[in-house]
Design an enzyme around this catalytic site. Structure first.
Site, PDB file in Angstrom:
ATOM      1  N   ARG A 193      37.122  41.293  17.009  1.00  0.00           N
ATOM      2  CA  ARG A 193      37.524  40.717  18.678  1.00  0.00           C
ATOM      3  C   ARG A 193      38.886  40.600  18.652  1.00  0.00           C
ATOM      4  O   ARG A 193      39.666  41.038  19.599  1.00  0.00           O
ATOM      5  CB  ARG A 193      36.815  39.469  18.848  1.00  0.00           C
ATOM      6  N   ASN A 214      41.824  35.984  38.687  1.00  0.00           N
ATOM      7  CA  ASN A 214      40.462  36.791  38.689  1.00  0.00           C
ATOM      8  C   ASN A 214      39.606  36.358  39.981  1.00  0.00           C
ATOM      9  O   ASN A 214      39.985  35.390  40.538  1.00  0.00           O
ATOM     10  CB  ASN A 214      39.600  36.390  37.629  1.00  0.00           C
ATOM     11  N   THR A 215      38.840  36.836  40.358  1.00  0.00           N
ATOM     12  CA  THR A 215      37.883  36.689  41.614  1.00  0.00           C
ATOM     13  C   THR A 215      36.386  36.079  40.963  1.00  0.00           C
ATOM     14  O   THR A 215      36.031  36.933  40.182  1.00  0.00           O
ATOM     15  CB  THR A 215      37.804  37.472  42.724  1.00  0.00           C
ATOM     16  N   HIS A 216      36.006  35.372  41.550  1.00  0.00           N
ATOM     17  CA  HIS A 216      34.698  35.045  41.325  1.00  0.00           C
ATOM     18  C   HIS A 216      33.799  34.776  42.721  1.00  0.00           C
ATOM     19  O   HIS A 216      34.043  34.196  43.612  1.00  0.00           O
ATOM     20  CB  HIS A 216      34.669  33.509  40.648  1.00  0.00           C
ATOM     21  N   ASP A 237      42.441  30.831  33.056  1.00  0.00           N
ATOM     22  CA  ASP A 237      42.564  29.932  31.878  1.00  0.00           C
ATOM     23  C   ASP A 237      41.557  30.254  30.805  1.00  0.00           C
ATOM     24  O   ASP A 237      40.825  31.471  30.903  1.00  0.00           O
ATOM     25  CB  ASP A 237      42.723  28.428  32.269  1.00  0.00           C
ATOM     26  N   GLY A 263      38.770  29.078  30.279  1.00  0.00           N
ATOM     27  CA  GLY A 263      37.154  28.912  30.571  1.00  0.00           C
ATOM     28  C   GLY A 263      36.780  29.997  31.264  1.00  0.00           C
ATOM     29  O   GLY A 263      37.503  31.042  31.650  1.00  0.00           O
ATOM     30  N   ASP A 301      35.636  31.035  34.737  1.00  0.00           N
ATOM     31  CA  ASP A 301      35.887  30.508  36.219  1.00  0.00           C
ATOM     32  C   ASP A 301      36.210  29.293  36.503  1.00  0.00           C
ATOM     33  O   ASP A 301      35.932  28.629  37.533  1.00  0.00           O
ATOM     34  CB  ASP A 301      34.493  31.040  37.136  1.00  0.00           C
TER      35      ASP A 301
HETATM   36  C1  GRF Z   1      32.908  40.784  42.574  1.00  0.00           C
HETATM   37  O1  GRF Z   1      32.131  40.177  43.401  1.00  0.00           O
HETATM   38  C2  GRF Z   1      33.558  40.183  41.526  1.00  0.00           C
HETATM   39  O2  GRF Z   1      34.103  39.094  41.845  1.00  0.00           O
HETATM   40  C3  GRF Z   1      32.230  40.256  40.485  1.00  0.00           C
HETATM   41  O3  GRF Z   1      31.785  41.358  40.748  1.00  0.00           O
HETATM   42  C4  GRF Z   1      32.281  41.996  41.977  1.00  0.00           C
HETATM   43  C5  GRF Z   1      32.715  43.316  41.543  1.00  0.00           C
HETATM   44  O4  GRF Z   1      32.918  43.932  42.463  1.00  0.00           O
HETATM   45  N1  GRF Z   1      32.684  39.650  39.297  1.00  0.00           N
HETATM   46  P1  GRF Z   1      33.908  45.514  42.500  1.00  0.00           P
HETATM   47  O5  GRF Z   1      33.569  46.033  41.139  1.00  0.00           O
HETATM   48  O6  GRF Z   1      35.292  44.819  43.008  1.00  0.00           O
HETATM   49  O7  GRF Z   1      33.187  46.253  43.482  1.00  0.00           O
END
Ligand code: GRF
Length: 195
Positions: free
Chosen positions: A58, A98-100, A132, A134, A136
């Site tokens: 890793r 990142n987005t969640h 960070d 963790g 999300d």
């Molecule tokens: C998004 O909702 C993201 O937050 C989640 O998976 C989805 C990815 O969508 N982790 P895409 O690949 O950008 O279409």
């Protein structure tokens, strides 16, 4: 990235306007043959793949990922659905977002929309955060809220979230690149005063 890359596409589309102020310098993935890489290639953006299974450890993968990203000298790294944790060394070098697809701190992990639906919440949404160590858990940059409909299934809810998520991502990344970001503890500010 690991998904279908619609968040990436939204950023690529926004960057096509020079007034947006940002440029995608490279797109990376942890496996070959995914739509996000094809999207980048169609936009003439350099791509790279570093697959965990190609490395003995890793740590080897972590270090290869850091090295290749460093080569492109990004001001900002957007994981946009990249489903692997990156190393602390990586996070120390790059401001990483990142987005969640849930309203953090609720429903972290791989199944945000499903877990929100199972819980019976009436609103959900998406969270843009500074990554960070963790899952999300990082300081929150932006959030967007969508209603949960009585007849939603996981797919319909996730699609509604993703539509709002893309708008949030494009808006926040543009403002960060144009105006700067400051992170103090858990408080994130975007704007001229944050430079
Ligand atoms: C998004 O909702 C993201 O937050 C989640 O998976 C989805 C990815 O969508 N982790 P895409 O690949 O950008 O279409």
């Amino acid at each position: 990235m690991s998904g279908s890359g619609t968040n990436l596409q939204a950023l690529l589309d926004a960057c096509a306007e020079t007034s947006y102020g940002a440029r995608v310098v490279a797109v990376g993935a942890d496996r070959e043959d995914i739509e996000g890489l094809a999207r980048a290639e169609r936009a003439n953006i350099p791509t790279f793949v570093r697959q965990l299974s190609d490395f003995e450890t890793r740590e080897g993968w972590d270090s290869a990922l850091t090295t290749v990203v460093e080569r492109f000298e990004p001001d900002l790294v957007v994981l946009a659905g990249f489903m692997k944790l990156v190393s602390t060394d990586f996070l120390a070098r790059f401001v990483t977002l990142n987005t969640h697809p849930a309203l953090c701190p609720a429903f972290p992990g791989m199944h945000g929309p499903r877990d929100a639906l199972d819980y019976g919440v009436k609103v959900s949404g998406a969270t843009l955060f500074v990554v960070d160590g963790g899952v999300d858990t990082g300081p929150i940059v932006a959030q967007t809220v969508v209603p949960v409909a009585d007849d939603d299934d996981v797919e319909s809810l996730h699609e509604r979230i993703k539509t709002a998520e893309r708008t949030m991502l494009v808006d926040a990344v543009g403002r960060i690149v144009r105006n700067g970001i400051s992170v103090e503890g858990r408080r994130v500010r975007i704007g001229d005063e944050a430079r």
